[in-house]
Write a protein that holds these residues in place. Structure first.
Motif, PDB file in Angstrom:
ATOM      1  N   ALA A  65       8.605  -5.346  -3.260  1.00 32.24           N
ATOM      2  CA  ALA A  65       7.280  -5.529  -2.659  1.00 32.24           C
ATOM      3  C   ALA A  65       7.377  -5.748  -1.156  1.00 32.24           C
ATOM      4  N   ARG A  66       8.467  -6.367  -0.697  1.00 38.53           N
ATOM      5  CA  ARG A  66       8.636  -6.633   0.726  1.00 38.53           C
ATOM      6  C   ARG A  66       9.339  -5.500   1.459  1.00 38.53           C
ATOM      7  N   ASP A  67       9.843  -4.524   0.728  1.00 41.04           N
ATOM      8  CA  ASP A  67      10.617  -3.443   1.352  1.00 41.04           C
ATOM      9  C   ASP A  67       9.688  -2.382   1.930  1.00 41.04           C
ATOM     10  N   ALA A  68      10.091  -1.867   3.076  1.00 34.62           N
ATOM     11  CA  ALA A  68       9.360  -0.737   3.651  1.00 34.62           C
ATOM     12  C   ALA A  68       9.762   0.541   2.928  1.00 34.62           C
ATOM     13  N   GLY A  69       8.994   1.564   3.154  1.00 35.83           N
ATOM     14  CA  GLY A  69       9.290   2.838   2.525  1.00 35.83           C
ATOM     15  C   GLY A  69       8.669   2.946   1.145  1.00 35.83           C
ATOM     16  N   GLY A  70       9.228   3.853   0.355  1.00 40.37           N
ATOM     17  CA  GLY A  70       8.655   4.102  -0.962  1.00 40.37           C
ATOM     18  C   GLY A  70       7.461   5.036  -0.864  1.00 40.37           C
ATOM     19  N   GLY A  71       7.055   5.536  -2.009  1.00 38.66           N
ATOM     20  CA  GLY A  71       5.941   6.473  -2.013  1.00 38.66           C
ATOM     21  C   GLY A  71       5.241   6.516  -3.346  1.00 38.66           C
ATOM     22  N   ALA A  72       4.453   7.534  -3.530  1.00 39.78           N
ATOM     23  CA  ALA A  72       3.617   7.653  -4.734  1.00 39.78           C
ATOM     24  C   ALA A  72       3.830   8.981  -5.429  1.00 39.78           C
TER      25      ALA A  72
END
Length: 294
Positions: A65-72
């Protein structure tokens, strides 16, 4: 002269009423459009912060939850597959039901029975559809949480919209077209397939897209049938599968600003997908319209 002076005030009064009603219509339109524009502005403004290639091509696997990045990407795949499966279930059933109500069911007890239950289904809350699929498909039959279970619940919500919109479009087809076809000795079923349905095709497609837009953003049925996952699952028949509404719900429930940004971008992506589907449907309607083919 007496007649003319009597007519002038009446004409002025009609013009004044016309201008007043027109002003009220414009005012009502402005009041109705303000919330829509404000919502679109907020979604676009906040959603563009994370709307990039990484968001569209990566999932949330191993992203905290605190990490930047990621996507959908996993949610986009899930939404497209779930809406497609729901459409494949609901559109044929809804179309055939509407054809029966308009072409064959005039005055019959069965048609009144069907119309009554379609009206009931129109007002059914979305979570009730999810509870029904959860109780019957998952708990009674023992099927797993999956994208197909979510598609079943979405199809329940789509059917009454498709039935009612298609029914209205079929009723708008002039009876003279049917009678001309019958006069040439064409059977009724062929008249429906070759005359009635092509004439109402544009309106039917519009109704189908209304149904798609109705279910594309539903969260409650998916919460009960699809479940959550951060991984990419391209098989809607096996295992939990994410959807964009679930993705937005999950990210927005987290307190971190990074997660909130992802939620806004997920909402923007969902709006763009619905707009793109509507554009494709409009192009298909224009291409298949009787005027274009003529």
């Amino acid at each position: 002269m007496t007649v003319q002076t009597g007519i002038q005030p009446l004409s002025f009064g009609r013009r004044a009423k016309d201008q007043a009603v027109r002003a009220l219509v414009y005012l009502a339109f402005a009041i109705a459009i303000v919330p829509l524009v404000s919502v679109l502005w907020l979604v676009v403004k906040n959603g563009l912060k994370r709307f990039d290639l990484e968001f569209l091509t990566h999932s949330m696997r191993n992203i905290g939850a605190r990490d930047a990045g990621g996507g959908a990407y996993h949610a986009i795949i899930g939404t497209l597959e779930q809406v497609l499966l729901a459409s494949l279930i609901a559109v044929p059933i809804g179309l055939l039901t509407a054809v029966y109500l308009v072409e064959y069911g005039n005055g019959r007890r069965l048609s009144r029975f069907i119309s009554f239950f379609v009206d009931i289904m129109t007002g059914v809350p979305s979570i009730v559809a999810g509870l029904f699929v959860l109780a019957f498909w998952i708990l009674v039959l023992g099927m797993p949480f999956s994208g197909f279970a979510g598609a079943l619940s979405l199809s329940i919500l789509m059917m009454p919209v498709v039935v009612r919109s298609t029914e209205e479009m079929l009723r708008l087809v002039p009876n003279e077209l049917r009678e001309a076809s019958y006069a040439l000795g064409v059977p009724k079923w062929r008249t429906i397939v070759k005359v009635v349905l092509p004439t109402a095709f544009t309106g039917i497609v519009t109704g189908v897209m209304l149904a798609v837009a109705r279910v594309a953003g539903e969260t409650a049925p998916l919460l009960l049938t699809v479940f959550f996952t951060d991984s990419i699952n391209e098989d809607p028949f096996n295992g939990p599968q994410m959807g964009l509404p679930l993705y937005v719900f999950g990210q927005s429930s987290l307190p971190q600003d990074i997660a909130i940004d992802r939620a806004w971008t997920g909402a923007l992506t969902l709006i763009l997908i619905v707009m793109l589907l509507n554009l494709v449907a409009r192009l298909i309607s224009w291409w298949r319209s009787p005027a274009k083919r003529g």
